[in-house]
Design an enzyme around this catalytic site. Structure first.
Site, PDB file in Angstrom:
ATOM      1  N   CYS A  53      12.804  10.099 -10.799  1.00 53.89           N
ATOM      2  CA  CYS A  53      12.019   9.115 -10.306  1.00 53.89           C
ATOM      3  C   CYS A  53      10.958   8.678 -11.227  1.00 53.89           C
ATOM      4  O   CYS A  53      10.565   7.535 -11.129  1.00 53.89           O
ATOM      5  CB  CYS A  53      11.303   9.726  -8.749  1.00 53.89           C
ATOM      6  SG  CYS A  53      10.088  10.923  -9.063  1.00 53.89           S
TER       7      CYS A  53
ATOM      8  N   GLY B 265      10.773   5.375   2.215  1.00 55.73           N
ATOM      9  CA  GLY B 265      11.155   4.045   2.060  1.00 55.73           C
ATOM     10  C   GLY B 265      12.576   3.731   1.924  1.00 55.73           C
ATOM     11  O   GLY B 265      12.958   2.659   1.755  1.00 55.73           O
ATOM     12  N   GLY B 266      13.321   4.776   2.057  1.00 57.44           N
ATOM     13  CA  GLY B 266      14.803   4.871   2.049  1.00 57.44           C
ATOM     14  C   GLY B 266      15.468   4.595   3.524  1.00 57.44           C
ATOM     15  O   GLY B 266      14.807   5.057   4.327  1.00 57.44           O
TER      16      GLY B 266
ATOM     17  N   ALA C 183       8.489  12.333   6.848  1.00 59.70           N
ATOM     18  CA  ALA C 183       8.263  11.983   5.295  1.00 59.70           C
ATOM     19  C   ALA C 183       9.205  10.913   5.212  1.00 59.70           C
ATOM     20  O   ALA C 183      10.353  11.051   5.247  1.00 59.70           O
ATOM     21  CB  ALA C 183       8.596  13.177   4.458  1.00 59.70           C
TER      22      ALA C 183
ATOM     23  N   CYS D  93      10.178  19.234  -6.935  1.00 65.47           N
ATOM     24  CA  CYS D  93       9.318  18.395  -5.938  1.00 65.47           C
ATOM     25  C   CYS D  93       9.538  18.768  -4.770  1.00 65.47           C
ATOM     26  O   CYS D  93       8.530  18.887  -3.917  1.00 65.47           O
ATOM     27  CB  CYS D  93       9.999  16.920  -6.409  1.00 65.47           C
ATOM     28  SG  CYS D  93       9.217  15.725  -5.016  1.00 65.47           S
TER      29      CYS D  93
END
EC number: 2.8.1.13
Length: 369
Positions: free
Chosen positions: A199, A9-10, A6, A101
């Site tokens: 987020c 983008g970090g 997963a 989440c």
């Protein structure tokens, strides 16, 4: 193993994916599109799951030489996280959307799809450790770097989910080391700032965000004895322990600052009182799970530590399952505990389980009316 990485983008998820590749696994990268506005842009360290994050994740996957896909989980995210967040505030509770989440998206929906596609594990950039006990059962433990430890937000994971989870950063001593490794690997996210705040509320204005969706209905702010001391614009805009923004028109009789103690959505009333009235002697929840093997005798009291926020210190407590609830009694009263929060139970460094707090018992008696 076939591993689904997963990639948010970090920098953490990028390095985690790189380590999975280096370990010899067959790795595929996936970015979860959670926003219902896919063109949303990132503002510094605020927000995540934006189009920029997706592009950063793709660049990292390209650098690692692994396949990369974007999966649209926005509808599931809205139903299981955003709508739940609104419903909890409407009910006068204080939810933790990161817990939901992790529970319902990253380690339920994502893992379910990964297993259906033939993957053996889901890899993420969380700072937590998985160990195997003497019987071969997997346990969730704190990361080596307690300052970055994220085991709290993973406390919702079940034994089945732990069996297919991979956290390559768990033994890493510092975030600086992860950034240095990313730079050495040529990953463009090496210096990318960490995301923070909720987020889907990137500007951090939770009260304004809720007001846009729930409207504003003025009501009373009262002391514990029922004395009206002010007016609010909507009970859903308050959380237990809040001090700022109460707009109380006159000083309290004892001269002490006032904090939110209780929220009663049906009466549209907010109850305030002194700081010491925030302390609770017991908390309990019926929605509890065990992270791995359950205690041998959960219906008998056992010693543990309890943590009620991601960055809070754990405190010694006694736990027991009684009348369908996980009941936690801290050795010393805890302050600012709100229904809707998650209490994560530790034994040493091991995450034993968690519950969503349904009720609390105040350590300070209610004044006579």
């Amino acid at each position: 193993m076939r591993v689904l990485a997963a990639m948010s983008g970090g920098v953490d998820s990028a390095v985690a994916a790189a380590r999975a590749v280096e370990a010899g696994h067959d790795v595929v990268g996936v970015h979860l599109a959670l926003s219902r506005m896919p063109g949303t842009l990132r503002t510094g360290s605020r927000g995540c799951c934006t189009i920029e994050d997706s592009m950063d994740a793709q660049r990292a996957a390209n650098a690692l030489g692994i396949p990369y896909y974007v999966w649209d989980f926005s509808e599931r995210f809205k139903l299981d996280v955003v709508d739940d967040f609104v419903a909890e505030y409407t009910a006068g509770r204080t939810p933790n959307p990161c817990m939901r989440c992790n529970e319902r998206i990253k380690f339920a929906a994502l893992l379910e799809k990964a297993l259906a596609l033939g993957f053996d594990a889901v890899c993420t950039g969380h700072y937590a450790d998985i160990r195997t006990d003497a019987s071969g059962r997997r346990e969730l433990h704190r990361a080596a770097a307690w300052a970055k430890d994220q085991s709290y937000v993973l406390g919702v994971l079940t034994a089945e989910q732990l069996a297919h989870a991979m956290f390559p950063l768990g033994a890493t001593p510092s975030k600086q080391e992860v950034r240095a490794e990313a730079a050495a690997r040529g990953l463009s996210v090496a210096a990318k700032p960490d995301s923070h705040d909720i987020c889907f509320i990137p500007d951090g204005d939770t009260r304004g965000w809720l007001a846009d969706r729930l409207g504003e209905t003025p009501g009373e702010i009262v002391e514990r004895d029922g004395t009206v001391v002010g007016e609010h614009r909507g009970a859903h805009g308050y959380t237990i322990g809040q001090r700022k923004g109460l707009a109380i028109g006159r000083p309290a009789a004892d001269g002490k600052p006032r904090f939110v103690l209780e929220i009663h959505p049906k009466q549209n009333r907010v109850v305030v009182g002194p700081r010491e009235a925030l302390e609770v002697s017991e908390l309990a929840g019926s929605r509890y799970t065990w992270a791995g093997a359950a205690p041998e005798a959960p219906h008998e009291e056992f010693d543990c530590d309890v943590q009620i926020r991601a960055h809070a210190d754990p405190v010694p407590a006694v736990a027991v399952v009684r009348d369908g609830e996980l009941v936690l009694t801290p050795r010393e009263p805890l302050g600012g505990v709100a229904p809707g929060q998650t209490a994560v139970v530790y034994v040493g460094t091991r995450v034993l389980g968690q519950c969503t707090i349904d009720r609390t018992v105040s350590a300070v008696p209610q004044p006579a009316s």
